[in-house]
Design an enzyme around this catalytic site. Structure first.
Site, PDB file in Angstrom:
ATOM      1  N   CYS A 186      33.284   5.322  10.493  1.00 34.92           N
ATOM      2  CA  CYS A 186      33.790   5.585  11.844  1.00 34.92           C
ATOM      3  C   CYS A 186      34.377   4.267  12.351  1.00 34.92           C
ATOM      4  O   CYS A 186      34.982   3.525  11.584  1.00 34.92           O
ATOM      5  CB  CYS A 186      32.686   6.126  12.759  1.00 34.92           C
ATOM      6  SG  CYS A 186      31.323   4.993  13.020  1.00 34.92           S
TER       7      CYS A 186
ATOM      8  N   ASN B  79      22.914  -1.128  28.843  1.00 32.45           N
ATOM      9  CA  ASN B  79      22.015  -0.426  27.922  1.00 32.45           C
ATOM     10  C   ASN B  79      20.720  -0.076  28.635  1.00 32.45           C
ATOM     11  O   ASN B  79      20.369  -0.681  29.651  1.00 32.45           O
ATOM     12  CB  ASN B  79      21.740  -1.279  26.683  1.00 32.45           C
ATOM     13  CG  ASN B  79      21.100  -2.599  27.045  1.00 32.45           C
ATOM     14  OD1 ASN B  79      19.906  -2.661  27.310  1.00 32.45           O
ATOM     15  ND2 ASN B  79      21.886  -3.664  27.087  1.00 32.45           N
TER      16      ASN B  79
ATOM     17  N   CYS C  81      29.508   2.852  26.163  1.00 24.81           N
ATOM     18  CA  CYS C  81      30.937   2.794  26.485  1.00 24.81           C
ATOM     19  C   CYS C  81      31.739   2.361  25.269  1.00 24.81           C
ATOM     20  O   CYS C  81      32.870   2.797  25.065  1.00 24.81           O
ATOM     21  CB  CYS C  81      31.193   1.825  27.622  1.00 24.81           C
ATOM     22  SG  CYS C  81      30.575   2.400  29.195  1.00 24.81           S
TER      23      CYS C  81
ATOM     24  N   SER D  47      39.268  -6.910  24.083  1.00 20.13           N
ATOM     25  CA  SER D  47      39.061  -5.519  24.516  1.00 20.13           C
ATOM     26  C   SER D  47      38.323  -5.428  25.851  1.00 20.13           C
ATOM     27  O   SER D  47      38.193  -4.351  26.416  1.00 20.13           O
ATOM     28  CB  SER D  47      38.285  -4.740  23.451  1.00 20.13           C
ATOM     29  OG  SER D  47      36.939  -5.192  23.386  1.00 20.13           O
TER      30      SER D  47
ATOM     31  N   LYS E  91      31.175 -15.740  28.516  1.00 19.94           N
ATOM     32  CA  LYS E  91      31.537 -14.986  29.712  1.00 19.94           C
ATOM     33  C   LYS E  91      31.113 -15.695  31.002  1.00 19.94           C
ATOM     34  O   LYS E  91      31.809 -15.642  32.002  1.00 19.94           O
ATOM     35  CB  LYS E  91      30.915 -13.590  29.665  1.00 19.94           C
ATOM     36  CG  LYS E  91      31.688 -12.632  28.778  1.00 19.94           C
ATOM     37  CD  LYS E  91      31.184 -11.216  28.948  1.00 19.94           C
ATOM     38  CE  LYS E  91      32.146 -10.252  28.245  1.00 19.94           C
ATOM     39  NZ  LYS E  91      31.674  -8.859  28.311  1.00 19.94           N
TER      40      LYS E  91
ATOM     41  N   LEU F 171      39.387  -7.015  28.545  1.00 15.46           N
ATOM     42  CA  LEU F 171      40.311  -7.308  29.651  1.00 15.46           C
ATOM     43  C   LEU F 171      40.911  -6.058  30.281  1.00 15.46           C
ATOM     44  O   LEU F 171      41.505  -6.137  31.352  1.00 15.46           O
ATOM     45  CB  LEU F 171      41.420  -8.250  29.157  1.00 15.46           C
ATOM     46  CG  LEU F 171      40.888  -9.587  28.610  1.00 15.46           C
ATOM     47  CD1 LEU F 171      42.029 -10.417  28.044  1.00 15.46           C
ATOM     48  CD2 LEU F 171      40.145 -10.372  29.682  1.00 15.46           C
ATOM     49  N   GLN F 172      40.722  -4.909  29.681  1.00 12.46           N
ATOM     50  CA  GLN F 172      41.193  -3.637  30.241  1.00 12.46           C
ATOM     51  C   GLN F 172      40.434  -3.316  31.533  1.00 12.46           C
ATOM     52  O   GLN F 172      40.861  -2.512  32.332  1.00 12.46           O
ATOM     53  CB  GLN F 172      41.011  -2.546  29.175  1.00 12.46           C
ATOM     54  CG  GLN F 172      41.073  -1.104  29.620  1.00 12.46           C
ATOM     55  CD  GLN F 172      39.698  -0.449  29.589  1.00 12.46           C
ATOM     56  OE1 GLN F 172      38.686  -1.126  29.666  1.00 12.46           O
ATOM     57  NE2 GLN F 172      39.666   0.866  29.499  1.00 12.46           N
TER      58      GLN F 172
END
Lengths: 407, 93
Positions: free
Chosen positions: A365, A142, A199, A80, A97, A82-83
Site C-alpha cells: 500500500c 493519536n 490522517c 507534505s 518543527k 505544508l498543505q
C-alpha cells in the site's frame, strides 16, 4: 464559568506603547480591554503538537498576544505538512518543527516568549512539562497522546482546549475543568488499534484543521479572559462538506475513573491502554507509529519483506503476485504496476483472488499499514503464502526509485 | 415508527457513501443489528465480538447522550434523530 486560577493574584504585566498599538483592536473591545490584554500577556498556554491543529492555534494565539506559548513536538517539517500546517514554511522543510514554528511566531509577534519542548510527550515527562502552564491545547494526532493529555490535565486541574479532525469532520470541546467532563467521560475507551485510520492513512482536507484549530484558540482566549460560554460540557461537531456546526451535550460521568471516582491517581502506560506497540522516539509520528511493521521479519504471523527484497525478486523473475491495496485515486499518483484491490473490497473479491491462494502473494500500500491488514485478511481466508511489503510504495520511492513522487 | 440515523464521514467508506438512513429499530441493540444488515461492512466495523456497539462510538438521541437516557434499554420514539459519534484522534502530523 472557569477562569484563570491565579492570574489576578499576581500583578498583571504592563503593556509597552508598541504593544498598545499592536493590540489596539483588542483594547477597544470592552470584553477584552486593557486588563484583558494584560491577562493574555500574563497567560501561559501549551500547544501539544504543532501540526495541523497546533499550527493555526499557535499562530493565532501568538497574534492575540499570549505572553508565553509552549510548543511540544519532536517531529521535523516535511513537505507534505505544508498543505495545512501554516506555521511551517517551504524554507524550513527538514528543520525541527519547534524551531520552524518559533521563527514564524517570533516574526509575527516579537513580544512573546516561545518555550520549545522538542520531546515526545510521555507519561514520565507530561506532568513536569504541563505544570508551568495555565491552559493546555491538545492538537495531537493519536489516541495514546489524547488520553495522556487528558489525564495529565485532570491530575493538574488544568483546562484542555481539545480539537480533533478526520478527513472533512472535526470535534472540539473544553475538557478537564472543575465542573465539566473530561475526555474519558466522553470516550472511556480508545478504539481497537488499526480500526480508525490516521490522517496519514485517511487524508484530511487541508483547511479543516484551520477551522478546528482556530476554534480551539478561541476557547483558550475565552478561558483566559473569562468571557462568553466556553465549550465546557459541549462537543462541537464541524462538518466542512455540509458546512454545518452542531453542539451535543456532554455530561460528567460520575463513574469516570479519572475525574469521577478518581481511581486513576497517576499517569499510566498509554501505549498499553491503546493496545499498540510503543512508538520509536525519533522520526515523524506517522513513520514511528508503524515502525514495528518494518523492523521485524514477521508481524502477527505475516512475513514482512523490504522493498529491496521486492526489487530483487522482480529482477530475478521470481514467481509471485504483487497486489496493490490502495485506492484508485492513489494509484494515479504513483504505482508499481500491480493489480489494484482496495483494502475495503478484498472481502468481496475473494473469489477473484482465489487463483492466487497457493502462490506467493506480496501486498503493498502506501506505507505498509493497510497491506498488513489485507495480508491478515487473506491469510484468514486460507491464502497460504502472503507477505507484506514493509514501508509500501513510500519506501520504494525512497530507496529504489527516487523519481517516483512521494505523497 | 421510524427513526433517522446520521452517520459520520469516518463510516461512509463502509456504507457506499450513505450518510443518512432510516430505521425502524426501537432501541440501540436493534439499531446496531439493523445497521449490520443494511451495511454488513459497517456492522463488522462498529460491532465487537459479542455483537455490541464498540465503546469508542457514542450514540446521541436528539443531541442527548444515550448513556444518560438509559443506554441500551432506552426506547426510541417516532422521528428521533440518532447520531453515531466515533472518537477521532487526528491533529495530523
Amino acid at each position: 464559568m472557569p477562569t484563570m486560577p491565579d492570574l489576578k493574584e499576581v500583578a498583571l504585566p504592563e503593556l509597552s506603547n508598541d504593544e498598545i498599538s499592536r493590540y489596539s483592536r483588542h483594547l477597544i473591545l470592552p470584553e477584552v480591554g486593557f486588563e484583558g490584554q494584560q491577562k493574555l500577556k500574563a497567560a501561559k498556554v501549551l500547544c501539544v503538537g504543532t501540526g495541523g491543529l497546533g499550527a493555526p492555534l499557535a499562530y493565532y494565539l501568538a497574534a492575540a498576544g499570549i505572553g508565553t506559548l509552549g510548543l511540544v513536538d519532536f517531529d521535523v517539517v516535511d513537505a507534505s505538512n505544508l498543505q495545512r500546517q501554516i506555521i511551517h514554511s517551504t524554507s524550513t522543510v527538514g528543520q525541527l518543527k519547534v524551531d520552524s514554528a518559533e521563527k514564524k511566531l517570533k516574526d509575527l509577534n516579537p513580544y512573546m516568549n516561545v518555550v520549545k519542548h522538542n520531546v515526545m510527550l510521555r507519561s514520565d515527562n507530561a506532568l513536569e512539562i504541563f505544570k508551568d502552564y495555565d491552559i493546555i491545547a491538545d492538537g495531537t494526532d493519536n489516541f495514546q497522546t489524547r488520553y495522556l493529555v487528558n489525564d495529565a490535565c485532570v491530575l493538574l486541574n488544568k483546562p484542555n482546549a481539545y480539537g480533533s479532525i478526520f478527513r472533512f469532520e472535526g470535534q472540539a470541546s473544553v475538557f478537564a475543568t472543575e465542573e465539566g467532563p473530561c475526555y474519558r467521560c466522553l470516550y472511556p475507551e480508545p478504539p481497537p488499534p488499526g480500526l480508525v485510520p490516521s490522517c496519514a492513512e485517511g487524508g484530511v482536507l487541508g483547511i479543516l484543521p484551520g477551522l478546528v484549530g482556530v476554534i480551539q484558540a478561541t476557547e483558550v482566549i475565552k478561558l483566559i479572559l473569562g468571557i462568553g460560554e466556553p465549550l465546557v460540557g459541549r462537543l462541537l461537531l464541524v462538518d466542512s462538506l455540509s458546512m454545518s456546526f452542531r453542539t451535543l451535550k456532554l455530561r460528567k460521568n460520575p463513574k469516570c475513573p479519572m475525574c469521577g471516582t478518581h481511581e486513576i491517581k497517576e499517569l499510566i502506560d498509554y501505549d498499553q491502554f491503546c493496545g499498540i506497540a510503543p512508538p520509536t522516539t525519533t522520526g515523524p509520528l506517522e513513520v514511528a507509529q508503524h515502525a514495528a511493521v518494518g523492523d521485524v521479519p514477521v508481524q502477527d504471523g505475516i512475513p514482512q519483506i523490504t522493498v529491496e527484497e521486492l526489487k530483487a525478486k522482480r529482477d530475478r523473475g521470481d514467481d509471485f503476485v504483487l497486489i496493490d491495496v490502495r485506492e484508485p485515486h492513489e494509484y494515479r499518483i504513483a504505482n508499481l504496476g500491480a493489480p489494484l484491490y482496495p483494502l475495503g473490497e478484498i472481502g468481496s473479491k475473494l473469489n477473484e483472488l482465489a487463483q492466487y491462494k497457493d502462490k506467493e502473494v506480496l501486498l503493498h500500500c502506501r506505507s505498509g499499514a493497510r497491506s498488513q491488514k489485507a495480508a491478515l485478511e487473506l491469510k484468514a481466508a486460507g491464502f497460504s503464502n502472503v507477505k507484506n511489503v514493509a514501508g509500501g510504495i513510500l519506501a520504494w520511492a525512497e530507496k529504489i526509485d527516487p523519481t517516483m513522487p512521494k505523497y | 415508527m421510524s427513526i433517522k440515523v446520521l452517520l459520520p464521514t469516518a463510516f461512509i467508506r463502509h456504507t457506499d457513501g450513505v450518510k443518512k438512513v432510516d430505521s425502524v429499530a426501537t432501541n440501540l441493540p436493534g439499531l446496531v443489528d439493523d445497521l449490520g444488515v443494511k451495511f454488513p461492512a459497517l456492522g463488522a466495523h462498529i460491532k465487537d465480538e459479542q455483537g455490541k456497539l464498540r465503546p469508542f462510538i457514542n450514540v446521541y438521541v436528539n443531541d442527548e447522550d444515550i448513556r444518560f437516557l438509559g443506554g441500551e434499554s432506552h426506547t426510541f420514539e417516532d422521528g428521533d434523530e440518532i447520531m453515531l459519534i466515533p472518537s477521532i484522534a487526528g491533529g495530523c502530523v
